[in-house]
Motif scaffolding. Structure first.
Motif, PDB file in Angstrom:
ATOM      1  N   GLU A 292      -8.455   4.740  20.419  1.00  5.77           N
ATOM      2  CA  GLU A 292      -7.516   4.561  19.323  1.00  5.77           C
ATOM      3  C   GLU A 292      -8.092   3.529  18.352  1.00  5.77           C
ATOM      4  O   GLU A 292      -8.585   2.475  18.764  1.00  5.77           O
ATOM      5  CB  GLU A 292      -6.171   4.082  19.858  1.00  5.77           C
ATOM      6  CG  GLU A 292      -5.123   3.877  18.791  1.00  5.77           C
ATOM      7  CD  GLU A 292      -3.789   3.427  19.365  1.00  5.77           C
ATOM      8  OE1 GLU A 292      -2.916   3.046  18.565  1.00  5.77           O
ATOM      9  OE2 GLU A 292      -3.641   3.440  20.599  1.00  5.77           O
ATOM     10  N   ILE A 293      -8.043   3.843  17.066  1.00  9.63           N
ATOM     11  CA  ILE A 293      -8.587   2.969  16.027  1.00  9.63           C
ATOM     12  C   ILE A 293      -7.447   2.292  15.284  1.00  9.63           C
ATOM     13  O   ILE A 293      -6.559   2.966  14.749  1.00  9.63           O
ATOM     14  CB  ILE A 293      -9.442   3.773  15.025  1.00  9.63           C
ATOM     15  CG1 ILE A 293     -10.532   4.570  15.754  1.00  9.63           C
ATOM     16  CG2 ILE A 293     -10.071   2.847  13.989  1.00  9.63           C
ATOM     17  CD1 ILE A 293     -11.231   5.569  14.863  1.00  9.63           C
ATOM     18  N   THR A 294      -7.476   0.962  15.242  1.00 10.75           N
ATOM     19  CA  THR A 294      -6.452   0.200  14.522  1.00 10.75           C
ATOM     20  C   THR A 294      -7.117  -0.665  13.462  1.00 10.75           C
ATOM     21  O   THR A 294      -8.031  -1.439  13.765  1.00 10.75           O
ATOM     22  CB  THR A 294      -5.656  -0.703  15.488  1.00 10.75           C
ATOM     23  OG1 THR A 294      -5.100   0.099  16.534  1.00 10.75           O
ATOM     24  CG2 THR A 294      -4.544  -1.428  14.744  1.00 10.75           C
ATOM     25  N   ARG A 295      -6.680  -0.507  12.242  1.00 12.54           N
ATOM     26  CA  ARG A 295      -7.205  -1.326  11.150  1.00 12.54           C
ATOM     27  C   ARG A 295      -6.715  -2.761  11.320  1.00 12.54           C
ATOM     28  O   ARG A 295      -5.525  -3.003  11.523  1.00 12.54           O
ATOM     29  CB  ARG A 295      -6.735  -0.753   9.814  1.00 12.54           C
ATOM     30  CG  ARG A 295      -7.272  -1.489   8.592  1.00 12.54           C
ATOM     31  CD  ARG A 295      -6.841  -0.801   7.320  1.00 12.54           C
ATOM     32  NE  ARG A 295      -7.222  -1.557   6.145  1.00 12.54           N
ATOM     33  CZ  ARG A 295      -6.396  -1.898   5.159  1.00 12.54           C
ATOM     34  NH1 ARG A 295      -5.114  -1.527   5.218  1.00 12.54           N
ATOM     35  NH2 ARG A 295      -6.817  -2.591   4.127  1.00 12.54           N
ATOM     36  N   ARG A 296      -7.630  -3.736  11.244  1.00  8.32           N
ATOM     37  CA  ARG A 296      -7.287  -5.142  11.421  1.00  8.32           C
ATOM     38  C   ARG A 296      -6.866  -5.735  10.068  1.00  8.32           C
ATOM     39  O   ARG A 296      -7.691  -5.923   9.174  1.00  8.32           O
ATOM     40  CB  ARG A 296      -8.466  -5.922  12.011  1.00  8.32           C
ATOM     41  CG  ARG A 296      -8.867  -5.453  13.393  1.00  8.32           C
ATOM     42  CD  ARG A 296     -10.087  -6.193  13.912  1.00  8.32           C
ATOM     43  NE  ARG A 296      -9.820  -7.602  14.149  1.00  8.32           N
ATOM     44  CZ  ARG A 296     -10.407  -8.600  13.508  1.00  8.32           C
ATOM     45  NH1 ARG A 296     -11.291  -8.359  12.548  1.00  8.32           N
ATOM     46  NH2 ARG A 296     -10.128  -9.860  13.801  1.00  8.32           N
ATOM     47  N   VAL A 297      -5.579  -6.007   9.955  1.00  8.40           N
ATOM     48  CA  VAL A 297      -5.036  -6.541   8.699  1.00  8.40           C
ATOM     49  C   VAL A 297      -4.030  -7.648   9.006  1.00  8.40           C
ATOM     50  O   VAL A 297      -3.533  -7.773  10.128  1.00  8.40           O
ATOM     51  CB  VAL A 297      -4.341  -5.449   7.854  1.00  8.40           C
ATOM     52  CG1 VAL A 297      -5.329  -4.389   7.418  1.00  8.40           C
ATOM     53  CG2 VAL A 297      -3.178  -4.832   8.638  1.00  8.40           C
ATOM     54  N   ILE A 298      -3.755  -8.451   7.995  1.00 10.76           N
ATOM     55  CA  ILE A 298      -2.660  -9.425   8.044  1.00 10.76           C
ATOM     56  C   ILE A 298      -1.595  -8.955   7.070  1.00 10.76           C
ATOM     57  O   ILE A 298      -1.878  -8.698   5.892  1.00 10.76           O
ATOM     58  CB  ILE A 298      -3.157 -10.836   7.690  1.00 10.76           C
ATOM     59  CG1 ILE A 298      -4.111 -11.337   8.788  1.00 10.76           C
ATOM     60  CG2 ILE A 298      -1.984 -11.802   7.525  1.00 10.76           C
ATOM     61  CD1 ILE A 298      -4.705 -12.699   8.526  1.00 10.76           C
ATOM     62  N   LYS A 299      -0.380  -8.814   7.582  1.00  7.47           N
ATOM     63  CA  LYS A 299       0.710  -8.287   6.763  1.00  7.47           C
ATOM     64  C   LYS A 299       1.651  -9.413   6.332  1.00  7.47           C
ATOM     65  O   LYS A 299       1.880 -10.366   7.077  1.00  7.47           O
ATOM     66  CB  LYS A 299       1.512  -7.251   7.554  1.00  7.47           C
ATOM     67  CG  LYS A 299       0.738  -5.998   7.918  1.00  7.47           C
ATOM     68  CD  LYS A 299       1.644  -5.003   8.640  1.00  7.47           C
ATOM     69  CE  LYS A 299       0.891  -3.743   9.011  1.00  7.47           C
ATOM     70  NZ  LYS A 299       1.773  -2.746   9.682  1.00  7.47           N
ATOM     71  N   PHE A 300       2.179  -9.273   5.121  1.00  5.42           N
ATOM     72  CA  PHE A 300       3.207 -10.186   4.642  1.00  5.42           C
ATOM     73  C   PHE A 300       4.037  -9.436   3.598  1.00  5.42           C
ATOM     74  O   PHE A 300       3.536  -8.533   2.911  1.00  5.42           O
ATOM     75  CB  PHE A 300       2.599 -11.459   4.047  1.00  5.42           C
ATOM     76  CG  PHE A 300       1.720 -11.223   2.852  1.00  5.42           C
ATOM     77  CD1 PHE A 300       2.248 -11.313   1.567  1.00  5.42           C
ATOM     78  CD2 PHE A 300       0.389 -10.887   2.998  1.00  5.42           C
ATOM     79  CE1 PHE A 300       1.455 -11.081   0.462  1.00  5.42           C
ATOM     80  CE2 PHE A 300      -0.410 -10.655   1.898  1.00  5.42           C
ATOM     81  CZ  PHE A 300       0.117 -10.750   0.621  1.00  5.42           C
ATOM     82  N   PRO A 301       5.309  -9.771   3.454  1.00  9.89           N
ATOM     83  CA  PRO A 301       6.169  -9.042   2.522  1.00  9.89           C
ATOM     84  C   PRO A 301       5.974  -9.498   1.079  1.00  9.89           C
ATOM     85  O   PRO A 301       5.764 -10.680   0.802  1.00  9.89           O
ATOM     86  CB  PRO A 301       7.580  -9.395   3.011  1.00  9.89           C
ATOM     87  CG  PRO A 301       7.424 -10.741   3.638  1.00  9.89           C
ATOM     88  CD  PRO A 301       6.054 -10.763   4.255  1.00  9.89           C
ATOM     89  N   CYS A 302       6.007  -8.561   0.185  1.00  6.13           N
ATOM     90  CA  CYS A 302       5.983  -8.881  -1.245  1.00  6.13           C
ATOM     91  C   CYS A 302       7.253  -9.669  -1.573  1.00  6.13           C
ATOM     92  O   CYS A 302       8.362  -9.295  -1.157  1.00  6.13           O
ATOM     93  CB  CYS A 302       5.926  -7.594  -2.066  1.00  6.13           C
ATOM     94  SG  CYS A 302       6.160  -7.842  -3.843  1.00  6.13           S
ATOM     95  N   HIS A 303       7.112 -10.777  -2.305  1.00  6.24           N
ATOM     96  CA  HIS A 303       8.276 -11.631  -2.601  1.00  6.24           C
ATOM     97  C   HIS A 303       9.272 -10.941  -3.532  1.00  6.24           C
ATOM     98  O   HIS A 303      10.436 -11.357  -3.644  1.00  6.24           O
ATOM     99  CB  HIS A 303       7.821 -12.947  -3.229  1.00  6.24           C
ATOM    100  CG  HIS A 303       7.262 -12.802  -4.611  1.00  6.24           C
ATOM    101  ND1 HIS A 303       8.038 -12.781  -5.733  1.00  6.24           N
ATOM    102  CD2 HIS A 303       5.973 -12.635  -5.045  1.00  6.24           C
ATOM    103  CE1 HIS A 303       7.275 -12.634  -6.807  1.00  6.24           C
ATOM    104  NE2 HIS A 303       6.013 -12.542  -6.423  1.00  6.24           N
ATOM    105  N   ASN A 304       8.826  -9.846  -4.202  1.00  6.78           N
ATOM    106  CA  ASN A 304       9.691  -9.175  -5.176  1.00  6.78           C
ATOM    107  C   ASN A 304      10.383  -7.944  -4.585  1.00  6.78           C
ATOM    108  O   ASN A 304      11.605  -7.863  -4.550  1.00  6.78           O
ATOM    109  CB  ASN A 304       8.876  -8.790  -6.410  1.00  6.78           C
ATOM    110  CG  ASN A 304       9.733  -8.166  -7.500  1.00  6.78           C
ATOM    111  OD1 ASN A 304      10.770  -8.726  -7.869  1.00  6.78           O
ATOM    112  ND2 ASN A 304       9.323  -7.019  -8.012  1.00  6.78           N
ATOM    113  N   CYS A 305       9.588  -6.994  -4.049  1.00  5.53           N
ATOM    114  CA  CYS A 305      10.178  -5.744  -3.553  1.00  5.53           C
ATOM    115  C   CYS A 305      10.250  -5.679  -2.037  1.00  5.53           C
ATOM    116  O   CYS A 305      10.745  -4.704  -1.478  1.00  5.53           O
ATOM    117  CB  CYS A 305       9.415  -4.538  -4.093  1.00  5.53           C
ATOM    118  SG  CYS A 305       7.738  -4.368  -3.413  1.00  5.53           S
TER     119      CYS A 305
END
Length: 281
Positions: free
Chosen positions: A224-237
């Motif tokens: 299984e391939i998982t893209r390594r990212v850091i997620k955070f919510p957009c302050h607007n939407c």
């Protein structure tokens, strides 16, 4: 493929001049030749290993890692020969039958003694290509090193180079590989199955791409391939924004990274700063 005999000729001519300048240039030619020999072998298989995956920058370290993760034969010596085999001939089954065939010699790859190469590479730099930092007991500064010491190390390297008389190089994995394309830049990424750990981090081999992936075996003996990212919510939407994990590796304290939301075009500044985590016993 680098012509070792030509390099030996150049270094010998500088050694024969026996001046401060010529010996220093001979030392430089030696160091560059040793580096080229290593990186030449690395380049044959670099499509399997990103620069971001390298654990060290020294020539020996690069080849050693390649031998441990991609091609175990990269620094070994061997001979390659081929034989003609007509379609109607009996296919050999045993080693004896294979050895009884008539072979034509193609060439050989010289063994590369990495520890010896590294020792010579480091020694020639120490005696000729660095000016020691002075202290209160230092003698007068000198642009050039000791001629006798340099000459000896250059001669040692010439002896080492004379043992590398192969005429072919081979690279790449000769087993099954796990293949996929980078989700962002579509560069082909491949890893030998036998070197994939239970969970492996793989960087995109495109030097202009910051993507990396976690490769894990699943319950069906696939990966299984998982893209390594850091997620955070957009302050607007409030849509989740994803930034490749590698983007944060080289950020300095208080450095600002600007991110723009692809949904609402709002701009957000991310500031690299310490985080406190309380450990509850």
């Amino acid at each position: 493929m680098l012509k070792i005999s030509k390099r030996i000729e150049i270094i010998k001519s500088l050694l024969d001049e026996n001046t401060n300048q010529s010996l220093t240039y001979a030392a430089l030619e030696c160091r560059l030749t040793l580096e080229y020999i290593c990186y030449e072998r690395f380049k044959l298989s670099c499509s399997y290993l990103s620069e971001k995956d390298l654990n060290g920058w020294r020539p020996r370290d690069v080849v050693k890692q390649m031998s441990e993760e991609v091609d175990e034969d990269i620094n070994k010596g061997f001979t390659i020969s081929v034989c003609k085999h007509a379609s109607g001939d009996k296919v050999p089954k045993t080693r004896t039958e294979y050895e009884s065939l008539e072979y034509n010699y193609l060439g050989e790859q010289s063994a590369l003694k990495l520890n010896r190469l590294h020792s010579l590479w480091q020694a020639i730099s120490n005696v000729a290509l660095h000016i020691p930092i002075p202290n209160i007991k230092s003698e007068e500064l000198n642009i050039y090193g000791n001629n006798e010491q340099i000459s000896k190390k250059v001669t040692d390297i010439l002896k080492f180079l004379s043992t590398l008389n192969g005429n072919i190089l081979m690279g790449g994995s000769r087993g099954e590989t796990f293949n996929f394309e980078c989700f962002f830049c579509e560069t082909p990424i491949k890893k030998p199955f036998k070197y994939l750990a239970s969970a492996s981090i793989v960087n995109c081999i495109n030097p202009n791409c910051g993507e990396s992936y976690l490769i894990e075996p699943d319950s069906e003996n696939e990966f299984e391939i998982t893209r390594r990212v850091i997620k955070f919510p957009c302050h607007n939407c409030k849509l989740d924004l994803e930034i490749p994990s590698n983007t944060f590796n080289n950020l300095r304290f208080r450095q600002v990274l600007n991110a723009t939301c692809g949904n609402c075009n709002a701009s957000t500044d991310l500031i690299m700063s310490p985080m406190i985590k309380e450990n509850i016993q």
